[in-house]
Design an enzyme around this catalytic site. Structure first.
Site, PDB file in Angstrom:
ATOM      1  N   TRP A 234      50.753  42.026  46.006  1.00 28.04           N
ATOM      2  CA  TRP A 234      50.121  41.846  47.020  1.00 28.04           C
ATOM      3  C   TRP A 234      50.572  40.785  47.953  1.00 28.04           C
ATOM      4  CZ3 TRP A 234      46.123  38.164  47.839  1.00 28.04           C
ATOM      5  CH2 TRP A 234      45.899  37.082  46.822  1.00 28.04           C
ATOM      6  N   ASP A 235      51.275  39.821  47.247  1.00 33.86           N
ATOM      7  CA  ASP A 235      51.876  38.690  47.922  1.00 33.86           C
ATOM      8  C   ASP A 235      52.662  39.096  48.978  1.00 33.86           C
ATOM      9  OD1 ASP A 235      51.522  38.349  44.958  1.00 33.86           O
ATOM     10  OD2 ASP A 235      53.319  36.833  44.901  1.00 33.86           O
TER      11      ASP A 235
ATOM     12  N   GLU B 222      43.104  34.504  38.835  1.00 37.23           N
ATOM     13  CA  GLU B 222      43.236  35.173  37.504  1.00 37.23           C
ATOM     14  C   GLU B 222      42.681  34.566  36.275  1.00 37.23           C
ATOM     15  OE1 GLU B 222      47.390  36.394  37.391  1.00 37.23           O
ATOM     16  OE2 GLU B 222      47.191  36.958  39.483  1.00 37.23           O
TER      17      GLU B 222
ATOM     18  N   LYS C 114      42.395  29.235  38.472  1.00 40.30           N
ATOM     19  CA  LYS C 114      43.932  29.370  38.495  1.00 40.30           C
ATOM     20  C   LYS C 114      44.634  28.858  39.889  1.00 40.30           C
ATOM     21  CE  LYS C 114      48.033  32.175  37.283  1.00 40.30           C
ATOM     22  NZ  LYS C 114      48.468  33.532  36.980  1.00 40.30           N
ATOM     23  N   GLN C 115      44.148  29.504  40.834  1.00 43.06           N
ATOM     24  CA  GLN C 115      44.600  29.301  42.193  1.00 43.06           C
ATOM     25  C   GLN C 115      43.485  29.605  43.207  1.00 43.06           C
ATOM     26  OE1 GLN C 115      46.434  33.182  40.912  1.00 43.06           O
ATOM     27  NE2 GLN C 115      46.410  33.598  43.162  1.00 43.06           N
TER      28      GLN C 115
END
Length: 784
Positions: free
Chosen positions: A361-362, A488, A591-592
């Site tokens: 999806w990046d 994630e 994580k992000q």
């Protein structure tokens, strides 16, 4: 880490001042050349030493089984891995009876330069053989943007003060031996001998080799041709075998004499064409390159890039390192997407084998927004690729018991390749991200043809997916349960804010598109009541909010989880390498950027106060173990007034590969983070936003103290806009036509030849700059 002594800041080039063998791997990725169809890693011409030798064709892959200790219904059975195809970069040199190798003899000088305006890798070496014979080797390498199947190398040897016999061996080599890359699951799985020889043929001054993959059955052709230039006599000979071909040129050079060889490379692959057709295609590509000649290819490359930089350049005064890195990122994003032509844009582009060469999806989330503003044709082609895999996405949705289409989390040709379903299958938000890209393409370019051609069908099928997955509770509130959002470290959660808001946007966009194209919607079988259902779900979507803390909960119940206890050992290292996911999933640690990304991409769903409080809260628990995080944190920190912290994050996003911040650049570049560096600067410090209604474009430039001036160019709705800002004023110029936009909330019209100037509107942050978790502050070094 790559330091500035090895790779000094320069606005238009990346220069390696000396060869350091410990950095071979990351520099092979940094110096990779590609055009979206063909990619060459930045290996040395002579082939050795190397860390990962790589030549890649977009989507050319091998299949492999996905093993499961405990299988389950719906688990993907086949994985896909990018193949290192026939290597045409190899040019070996003999000086008298000594083979040129940087580890033997004396290396007096070695410099490589990636020229971002010329689209070329230059190398110059002064080497003395063990026998005392000194030569200078100069090479220039390119992958053509204008002739997509073609790469070319100009290789020149100059004798020193003594006469020398020079032997140059120019090679094609298939199934090269590969070293083990890493035990990290993010890195490509090893493949041994994936290619089976099919046919070989000698061409005018070279050869063509054809191979087929053993499991996926894809057919590959690779060819080379040469032009030899030298003042004296020379001999030329070509040998061909099943897995290699070699053209040898021998001559004697007097002192100061030169031998120059121009090597043309041609590549092609197919799932269905005959060997004859593919061989002829590559032969034609070689003939076309030879006809154009080296100088012609150089001129075409420069013209192509001149046009790109005219529309895409970002100029930054005050931070030379960030200036270099942002242009480096722009160049590599172009290389990843320029000539994909209905193929995927992999997470590593064509720079290395990381992530098995998969697309995520990046692409739609981070890469396509940049391409829409700079190279819209490339963005459209990437979206057309998504449409080509729609049948597989429908099949996947049916397997999951859902309607519509469920696009794969990671793939090469459309089949789901993620063997870990909590992070893959459950991450349904990717479908809404794809839909957002479809809708945003129309807003940015003003072109509705893509929506009519294929975008409407993507919007409709993804909307159907959300309706079948979500549900209304007894109070009529619409929920999306059991999903994994961008973070994630939090899996299979209920009502992830990012997912819910993006799903709602997807549903509204699909309903609006059906209204714009009623006949096309009818052909797609959209029932009259479906758009009303989509709007009702979007209107009733649940967005979790913690009234006690005054912040949004990333997902339902997230803010009641126990905080993560950051231990003293392993500070700053990825948590997933030292802690089980079981522990990460039930703690407040990210994580992000997840909730922060929701504010970035769905800004109208939050008030200014909510954005400030959310940034403050989530900064303290986000560890950025993903390269996708820093760019979004830069944008949102800038929006709430933490400009210095935003500058730190922008630097980190931009330098992830130029400084090898994550220690894995050797496996390929982080294309989404490189695109994100543009986002950090243009959307962060430029305040660029897209609005759904009224004047579509919105700007609010504000600069940190370390940047004295910012200028960026955009293509928007068919015109080119130049934005320039310093700490006092903003100036807007338009090349042609007229545009109405919002500047600091004020409606402004810009016409050709008339510069619009406004004072900068300062913003005072509502809260002090937040702290990060211990050991996870941004990487940007501070002066002094």
């Amino acid at each position: 880490m790559i330091d500035e002594e090895i790779c000094p800041a320069d606005p238009w080039q990346v220069r390696e001042t000396r060869l350091q063998t410990s950095l071979l791997g990351p520099m092979e990725s940094v110096f990779a050349l590609a055009n979206g169809y063909l990619g060459l890693r930045g290996n040395l011409d002579e082939g050795e030493p190397y860390e990962i030798s790589g030549t890649y064709l977009n989507s050319f892959h091998e299949q492999r089984p996905l093993p499961y200790p405990e299988g389950g219904y719906g688990y993907p059975e086949q994985g896909q891995t990018v193949v290192n195809v026939t290597d045409g970069k190899l040019i070996r040199l003999m000086v008298d009876d000594e083979q040129f190798h940087i580890g033997r003899g004396v290396l007096h000088r070695h410099e490589r330069v990636l020229d971002l305006r010329a689209g070329m890798l230059r190398r110059e070496v002064e080497w003395e053989s063990p026998a005392g014979r000194r030569v200078t080797v100069r090479s220039r390498r390119m992958v053509s943007f204008t002739q997509r199947a073609v790469a070319a190398i100009s290789y020149e040897v100059e004798a020193g003060e003594q006469e020398v016999r020079i032997t140059v061996q120019s090679c094609l080599a298939a199934d090269e031996e590969q070293v083990k890359v890493s035990d990290d699951p993010r890195v490509a799985a090893a493949l041994g001998d994936p290619l089976r020889a099919v046919e070989q043929d000698t061409e005018q001054h070279g050869a063509v080799l054809l191979h087929r993959t053993r499991r996926s059955g894809l057919l590959l052709a690779a060819g080379m041709d040469h032009i030899v230039e030298t003042a004296g006599d020379y001999e030329e000979e070509t040998d061909v075998r099943a897995d290699w071909a070699r053209t040898t040129v021998v001559t004697v050079l007097p002192p100061g004499g030169r031998l120059r060889i121009v090597k043309f490379l041609g590549y092609g692959w197919s799932t269905s064409r005959s060997t004859e057709a593919l061989r002829d295609q590559v032969a034609a590509a070689l003939n076309g390159a030879r006809h154009t000649g080296w100088d012609g290819l150089v001129a075409e490359q420069r013209a192509y890039l001149d046009d790109f930089w005219d529309a895409a350049d970002v100029a930054i005064d005050g931070d030379a390192g960030l200036q270099q890195a942002v242009r480096f990122g722009l160049f590599h994003v172009l290389q990843a997407g320029a000539r994909t032509e209905r193929r995927a844009i992999p997470g590593k582009g064509l720079t290395g084998p990381g992530y098995d060469g998969h697309a995520f999806w990046d692409t739609e989330g981070y890469v396509l927004p940049l391409l829409m503003y700079t190279t819209p044709r490339a963005a459209a082609d990437a979206l057309r690729w998504r449409h080509t895999i729609l049948p597989a996405a429908r099949d996947r949705a049916r397997t999951l018991g859902l309607a519509g289409a469920a696009f794969p989390w990671r793939t090469i040709d459309g089949q789901e390749c993620s063997a870990y379903w909590p992070a893959g299958t459950a991450a349904l938000h990717l479908n809404a991200v794809i839909a957002r890209a479809v809708d945003r393409y129309r807003l940015v370019t003003g072109d509705e043809s893509l929506e009519r051609e294929c975008g409407l069908e993507i919007l409709v099928e993804t909307a159907r997916l959300w309706v079948s997955h979500g549900h209304h509770d007894a109070d009529g509130v619409w929920h999306v349960d059991g999903v994994t959002g961008p973070d994630e470290y939090s899996a299979v959660a209920d009502d992830n804010v990012f997912t819910n808001l993006m799903a709602a946007r997807n549903l509204r966009a699909a309903a609006d598109a059906c209204r714009r194209h009623p006949e096309s919607a009818e052909r797609l079988g959209v029932r009259p009541e479906e758009p009303d259902v989509w709007r009702a779900c979007a209107h009733a979507v649940h967005v979790p909010y913690d009234d006690r803390l005054g912040v949004h909960s990333q997902s339902e119940g997230f803010t009641r989880y126990a905080p993560w206890d950051f231990p003293a050992e392993h500070p700053g290292e990825p948590l997933m390498m030292h802690a089980p996911y079981f522990q990460l999933y039930r703690r407040q640690v990210c994580k992000q950027a997840d909730l922060v990304l929701a504010m970035h991409w769905c800004p109208d769903a939050f008030t200014d106060e909510q954005k400030a409080r959310n940034v403050d809260y989530y900064e303290r628990i986000t560890v950025r173990d993903s390269s996708l995080s820093a760019c979004t944190q830069a944008v949102m920190c800038a929006e709430v007034g933490h400009l210095e912290l935003a500058h730190d994050y922008a630097w980190e996003a931009a330098m992830v590969d130029l400084r090898d911040l994550h220690g894995n650049t050797r496996d390929g570049l982080h294309i989404a983070s490189l695109a994100g560096s543009w986002s950090a600067v243009v959307e962060g410090f430029g305040g660029l936003r897209e609005r759904d209604h009224g004047p579509v474009l919105s700007l609010a430039p504000r600069l940190p103290t370390g940047i004295t001036r910012l200028r960026f160019n955009l293509r928007h709705s068919g015109v080119r806009l130049e934005v320039e800002a310093d700490h006092e004023a903003v100036r807007l110029r338009l090349r042609e036509g007229e545009m109405t936009l919002m500047l600091y909330g004020e409606r402004v019209t810009v016409s050709t030849g008339e510069a619009v100037t406004r004072p900068v509107v300062p913003l005072q942050p509502a809260l002090p700059a937040p702290r990060q978790p211990p050991g996870y502050a941004p990487h940007r070094p501070r002066a002094g």
